[in-house]
Design a protein around this motif. Structure first.
Motif, PDB file in Angstrom:
ATOM      1  N   ASN A  38       1.522   7.518 -21.372  1.00 31.32           N
ATOM      2  CA  ASN A  38       2.719   7.058 -22.069  1.00 31.32           C
ATOM      3  C   ASN A  38       3.801   8.118 -21.870  1.00 31.32           C
ATOM      4  OD1 ASN A  38       2.168   9.118 -24.073  1.00 31.32           O
ATOM      5  ND2 ASN A  38       0.698   7.710 -24.990  1.00 31.32           N
ATOM      6  N   THR A  39       4.895   8.012 -22.579  1.00 33.18           N
ATOM      7  CA  THR A  39       6.022   8.958 -22.538  1.00 33.18           C
ATOM      8  C   THR A  39       6.794   8.881 -21.226  1.00 33.18           C
ATOM      9  OG1 THR A  39       4.753  10.463 -23.953  1.00 33.18           O
ATOM     10  CG2 THR A  39       6.782  11.337 -22.931  1.00 33.18           C
ATOM     11  N   TYR A  40       6.100   9.070 -20.090  1.00 32.12           N
ATOM     12  CA  TYR A  40       6.714   8.933 -18.764  1.00 32.12           C
ATOM     13  C   TYR A  40       6.086   7.717 -18.093  1.00 32.12           C
ATOM     14  CZ  TYR A  40       7.893  13.763 -19.886  1.00 32.12           C
ATOM     15  OH  TYR A  40       8.333  14.906 -20.518  1.00 32.12           O
ATOM     16  N   TYR A  41       6.475   6.554 -18.578  1.00 35.23           N
ATOM     17  CA  TYR A  41       5.863   5.348 -18.048  1.00 35.23           C
ATOM     18  C   TYR A  41       6.918   4.262 -17.847  1.00 35.23           C
ATOM     19  CZ  TYR A  41       1.704   2.870 -16.666  1.00 35.23           C
ATOM     20  OH  TYR A  41       0.748   2.224 -15.913  1.00 35.23           O
ATOM     21  N   GLU A  42       6.731   3.081 -18.416  1.00 35.07           N
ATOM     22  CA  GLU A  42       7.675   1.972 -18.249  1.00 35.07           C
ATOM     23  C   GLU A  42       7.493   0.970 -19.374  1.00 35.07           C
ATOM     24  OE1 GLU A  42       6.769  -0.422 -14.725  1.00 35.07           O
ATOM     25  OE2 GLU A  42       4.639   0.006 -15.010  1.00 35.07           O
ATOM     26  N   ASP A  43       8.500   0.158 -19.608  1.00 33.32           N
ATOM     27  CA  ASP A  43       8.383  -0.953 -20.544  1.00 33.32           C
ATOM     28  C   ASP A  43       7.707  -2.119 -19.837  1.00 33.32           C
ATOM     29  OD1 ASP A  43       9.663   0.445 -22.576  1.00 33.32           O
ATOM     30  OD2 ASP A  43      11.647  -0.296 -22.021  1.00 33.32           O
ATOM     31  N   LYS A  44       6.871  -2.838 -20.599  1.00 26.87           N
ATOM     32  CA  LYS A  44       6.146  -3.963 -20.018  1.00 26.87           C
ATOM     33  C   LYS A  44       6.051  -5.105 -21.036  1.00 26.87           C
ATOM     34  CE  LYS A  44       2.287  -1.795 -19.130  1.00 26.87           C
ATOM     35  NZ  LYS A  44       0.897  -1.690 -18.607  1.00 26.87           N
ATOM     36  N   LEU A  45       5.729  -6.282 -20.535  1.00 24.64           N
ATOM     37  CA  LEU A  45       5.494  -7.453 -21.378  1.00 24.64           C
ATOM     38  C   LEU A  45       4.353  -8.251 -20.778  1.00 24.64           C
ATOM     39  CD1 LEU A  45       7.939  -9.870 -23.078  1.00 24.64           C
ATOM     40  CD2 LEU A  45       6.377 -10.828 -21.367  1.00 24.64           C
ATOM     41  N   GLY A  46       3.508  -8.795 -21.646  1.00 26.54           N
ATOM     42  CA  GLY A  46       2.400  -9.606 -21.167  1.00 26.54           C
ATOM     43  C   GLY A  46       2.371 -10.974 -21.825  1.00 26.54           C
ATOM     44  N   MET A  47       2.143 -12.000 -21.021  1.00 35.95           N
ATOM     45  CA  MET A  47       1.881 -13.349 -21.534  1.00 35.95           C
ATOM     46  C   MET A  47       0.465 -13.703 -21.094  1.00 35.95           C
ATOM     47  SD  MET A  47       5.492 -15.369 -20.910  1.00 35.95           S
ATOM     48  CE  MET A  47       5.097 -16.727 -22.030  1.00 35.95           C
ATOM     49  N   TYR A  48      -0.313 -14.216 -22.036  1.00 32.83           N
ATOM     50  CA  TYR A  48      -1.750 -14.368 -21.858  1.00 32.83           C
ATOM     51  C   TYR A  48      -2.100 -15.831 -22.102  1.00 32.83           C
ATOM     52  CZ  TYR A  48      -6.241 -11.790 -21.972  1.00 32.83           C
ATOM     53  OH  TYR A  48      -7.474 -11.244 -21.701  1.00 32.83           O
ATOM     54  N   TYR A  95      13.657  -9.385 -26.989  1.00 28.34           N
ATOM     55  CA  TYR A  95      13.047  -8.583 -28.049  1.00 28.34           C
ATOM     56  C   TYR A  95      13.741  -7.231 -28.136  1.00 28.34           C
ATOM     57  CZ  TYR A  95      10.352  -5.998 -24.463  1.00 28.34           C
ATOM     58  OH  TYR A  95       9.971  -5.237 -23.371  1.00 28.34           O
ATOM     59  N   ALA A  96      13.714  -6.678 -29.340  1.00 27.94           N
ATOM     60  CA  ALA A  96      14.368  -5.392 -29.589  1.00 27.94           C
ATOM     61  C   ALA A  96      13.514  -4.244 -29.066  1.00 27.94           C
ATOM     62  CB  ALA A  96      14.619  -5.220 -31.084  1.00 27.94           C
ATOM     63  N   ASP A  97      14.174  -3.346 -28.351  1.00 26.36           N
ATOM     64  CA  ASP A  97      13.551  -2.111 -27.874  1.00 26.36           C
ATOM     65  C   ASP A  97      14.676  -1.084 -27.762  1.00 26.36           C
ATOM     66  OD1 ASP A  97      12.392   0.013 -26.561  1.00 26.36           O
ATOM     67  OD2 ASP A  97      11.364  -1.194 -25.062  1.00 26.36           O
ATOM     68  N   PRO A  98      14.657  -0.050 -28.590  1.00 28.37           N
ATOM     69  CA  PRO A  98      15.783   0.889 -28.614  1.00 28.37           C
ATOM     70  C   PRO A  98      15.977   1.699 -27.340  1.00 28.37           C
ATOM     71  CG  PRO A  98      13.972   1.706 -29.957  1.00 28.37           C
ATOM     72  CD  PRO A  98      13.624   0.303 -29.576  1.00 28.37           C
ATOM     73  N   THR A  99      14.940   1.764 -26.495  1.00 25.50           N
ATOM     74  CA  THR A  99      15.049   2.567 -25.271  1.00 25.50           C
ATOM     75  C   THR A  99      14.683   1.753 -24.037  1.00 25.50           C
ATOM     76  OG1 THR A  99      12.767   3.352 -25.553  1.00 25.50           O
ATOM     77  CG2 THR A  99      14.528   4.733 -26.456  1.00 25.50           C
ATOM     78  N   LYS A 100      15.405   1.966 -22.977  1.00 27.09           N
ATOM     79  CA  LYS A 100      15.068   1.397 -21.673  1.00 27.09           C
ATOM     80  C   LYS A 100      14.244   2.440 -20.932  1.00 27.09           C
ATOM     81  CE  LYS A 100      17.115  -0.550 -17.460  1.00 27.09           C
ATOM     82  NZ  LYS A 100      18.375  -0.810 -16.720  1.00 27.09           N
TER      83      LYS A 100
END
Length: 376
Positions: free
Chosen positions: A151-161, A118-123
């Motif tokens: 937020n802002t100082y956090y991390e990228d995440k993904l969830g499958m439910y 998936y597209a995400d412009p920032t790591k």
């Protein structure tokens, strides 16, 4: 004159009756025309079809490396449009407003695999980092919004439910267990969060696979969790959401007893682990740093037990995340049936939802209804 007036009155009455009859006929014709037209529109307009993912039998071994080897060519991907957010943060954080996610699946005799992009412009990796100040003190960077989340100082995440046996999930997907807070109340309890997760009835559960770009990904695992019907924060602060059974391990915030700075650091230093302390390089914090230097805000330790059932290899490049995921088709153990979806019936349709978090604790991009998955 009397006779003439009588004749005229009779004619007027007949005219009125005929007029009402004509108007009634016109109304019936228009009424029928409307529904015939509507019927034609319903017939000619295709219904919104559910997304359907097909997991295909792998012909060669799959290596978790976030690279699609030739075996993946046999699996067709589906695209899931993620364009909804549960709330709008009020602390200046923007984040992604939409993205498209592609997913495909393979399986073998023992495991199921997913290839996700998936597209995400920032790591986003700078989760609560410590920064050395000019006066020699340390400041931890955080940004909390009105819901009490970061937020802002956090991390990228993904969830499958994944649905196990939750009422309404097959039609509504994640909506069936996601309950929004309205006017500061959730299920009759004061709550500042945007929403909470819990199933409708006792005994119902959902399997939640939670990829965390900083806290679990460097160790090659998801945080395997589940959701039950608990809606009492006194019993569990996360309401219905809980971690799977574990034997040990887990991440912790990197803060000293006085909460004035970090407790640990990496030694030797590595740019790759700039924002997390790894188990193999963890050492007690010694301040030899200069102004502006960064020390991680989180200490990693891999889960052991069923909370580490899901394996992953990820890669971010050119504004795109790629995740290659693996889990056993069938898990075993004391709580496996209530905590994990079991892929033990190749003829069954499995229902799931998927979402991504752009550098945010709880705000996430999601989709409507459930996605269907079958085996081929």
């Amino acid at each position: 004159k009397f006779v003439l007036l009588l004749i005229l009155d009779t004619d007027m009455q007949m005219l009125k009756k005929n007029f009402r009859g004509i108007m009634s006929l016109i109304k019936r014709v228009l009424f029928l025309s409307f529904f015939m037209t509507a019927g034609l529109l319903l017939v000619s307009s295709p219904a919104i079809a559910k997304k359907k993912l097909v997991s295909v039998k792998a012909t060669t071994p799959i290596v978790l490396d976030a690279v699609a080897e030739k075996a993946w060519d046999n699996a067709n991907s589906i695209t899931v449009k993620l364009g909804k957010l549960p709330y709008k943060p009020n602390n200046g954080y923007a984040g992604m407003k939409k993205t498209n996610l592609r997913i495909k699946s393979l399986y073998d005799d023992n495991s199921i695999y997913f290839f996700i992009q998936y597209a995400d412009p920032t790591k986003s990796m700078a989760r609560f980092p410590w920064v050395k100040q000019a006066d020699g003190s340390w400041k931890q960077l955080v940004n909390k919004d009105s819901t009490g989340h970061y937020n802002t100082y956090y991390e990228d995440k993904l969830g499958m439910y994944w649905n196990i046996n939750a009422t309404g999930f097959e039609k509504k997907g994640c909506y069936s267990t996601c309950h929004r807070t309205k006017d500061g109340m959730n299920n009759g309890i004061k709550d500042s969060s945007a929403g909470r997760k819990y199933t409708k009835n006792e005994g119902e559960t959902v399997d939640m696979w939670h990829w965390k770009g900083v806290r679990t990904d460097p160790l090659g695992i998801f945080d395997d969790q589940f959701v039950n019907s608990n809606r009492d924060p006194k019993k569990n602060k996360s309401w219905g959401r809980k971690g799977d059974s574990k034997l040990g391990g887990g991440y912790k915030n990197n803060v000293n007893k006085s909460k004035t700075g970090p407790a640990y650091m990496n030694s030797p230093y590595s740019q790759d682990s700039k924002y997390y302390v790894t188990p193999w390089a963890k050492t007690k914090f010694v301040d030899t740093f200069k102004t502006g230097d960064i020390v991680p805000g989180i200490v990693l330790d891999a889960f052991t037990g069923h909370r580490a059932d899901i394996k992953v290899k990820s890669h971010w490049k050119d504004g795109q995340w790629t995740l290659e995921v693996k889990r056993a088709l069938v898990t075993t153990g004391k709580n496996a049936k209530i905590q994990d979806v079991q892929f033990d019936d190749m003829g069954k349709t499995y229902h799931f939802g998927i979402s991504v978090f752009d550098n945010s604790q709880i705000n996430h991009l999601f989709h409507n209804s459930a996605i269907e998955m079958t085996f081929q």
